[in-house]
Design an enzyme around this catalytic site. Structure first.
Site, PDB file in Angstrom:
ATOM      1  N   LYS A   1      -9.801  -3.131   8.116  1.00  0.00           N
ATOM      2  CA  LYS A   1      -8.510  -2.859   8.745  1.00  0.00           C
ATOM      3  C   LYS A   1      -8.759  -2.397  10.180  1.00  0.00           C
ATOM      4  O   LYS A   1      -9.328  -1.329  10.406  1.00  0.00           O
ATOM      5  CB  LYS A   1      -7.790  -1.777   7.936  1.00  0.00           C
ATOM      6  CG  LYS A   1      -6.595  -1.137   8.582  1.00  0.00           C
ATOM      7  CD  LYS A   1      -6.055  -0.077   7.618  1.00  0.00           C
ATOM      8  CE  LYS A   1      -5.280   0.998   8.337  1.00  0.00           C
ATOM      9  NZ  LYS A   1      -4.782   2.023   7.382  1.00  0.00           N
TER      10      LYS A   1
ATOM     11  N   GLU B   1       0.864  -1.190   0.000  1.00  0.00           N
ATOM     12  CA  GLU B   1       0.000   0.000   0.000  1.00  0.00           C
ATOM     13  C   GLU B   1       0.891   1.228   0.000  1.00  0.00           C
ATOM     14  O   GLU B   1       1.720   1.389   0.893  1.00  0.00           O
ATOM     15  CB  GLU B   1      -0.877  -0.034   1.246  1.00  0.00           C
ATOM     16  CG  GLU B   1      -1.527   1.258   1.641  1.00  0.00           C
ATOM     17  CD  GLU B   1      -2.054   1.223   3.070  1.00  0.00           C
ATOM     18  OE1 GLU B   1      -2.252   2.312   3.654  1.00  0.00           O
ATOM     19  OE2 GLU B   1      -2.273   0.130   3.624  1.00  0.00           O
TER      20      GLU B   1
END
Length: 212
Positions: free
Chosen positions: A128, A41
């Site tokens: 998340k 990411e």
């Protein structure tokens, strides 16, 4: 299966790269890919982050996503740049909607059981759990999974390489790892040390062989 799901099946970790500039990001991504990390990411708080995503979108063996996506316009720009998934630090419904519209999975940040359930119901592919390290770590993950066992969770925030496998054993789908994995490499620091940590992480998270 999405590209992200395939990447996490090979190595259940998302490496988070956040830097003061994009100067060293390509080298960091090469090191991570070379070690066997398959999902990375690139945080959009990195100046020029979209350019880094665009440049890395075809890196062999690596599935690159955009992190710290805070609104739908950013989500669309990231997808246009080649991001294969989107990550938010909190519950951001318009980013989830933009991802769903684009056919790109969203890893939605959440902390409380209420936020986790809301994220999943809004269409997040993964949730998340952030910042896990400040709220009880593995114990907190087990606690929230008890009533929500079917929501795939990615604990993130302060997880070390050594701690990572404990989260998987507690039921996490994957772990998100930033500073404890990347260290100072994204700002021109030690790439060899990064390679060592990444290789250790991949070995640590390698699925255990099934009983004969």
């Amino acid at each position: 299966m999405s590209a992200l799901a395939g990447a996490l099946a090979r190595c259940p970790a998302i490496a988070i790269v956040r830097a003061r500039s994009v100067r060293y990001v390509p080298a960091v991504l090469d090191v991570l890919a070379g070690a066997g990390v398959t999902a990375v990411e690139v945080a959009l708080t990195t100046p020029g982050g979209l350019r880094a995503i665009e440049g890395a979108a075809t890196t062999p063996g690596l599935v690159v996503g955009a992190g710290t996506v805070l609104h739908a316009a950013q989500a669309r720009a990231a997808v246009d740049a080649g991001a294969r998934y989107l990550v938010t630090p909190a519950v951001v419904p318009d980013v989830i909607a933009a991802g769903v519209d684009a056919g790109v999975p969203v890893v939605c940040g959440a902390l409380s059981p209420t936020e986790i359930l809301a994220s999943a119901r809004a269409g997040a592919a993964l949730v998340k759990v952030f910042p896990i390290g400040t709220v009880g770590g593995v114990g907190y993950l087990r606690a929230v999974r008890a009533p929500l066992p079917d929501i795939p969770l990615v604990p993130t925030g302060g997880i070390s390489v050594a701690e990572s496998v404990g989260y998987l054993r507690a039921g996490a789908r994957a772990v998100g790892m930033g500073g404890p994995l990347v260290g100072d490499a994204a700002d021109g620091g030690d790439l060899a040390a990064l390679a060592g940590r990444a290789e250790t992480l991949v070995r640590t998270l390698r699925p255990e062989p099934a009983d004969a």
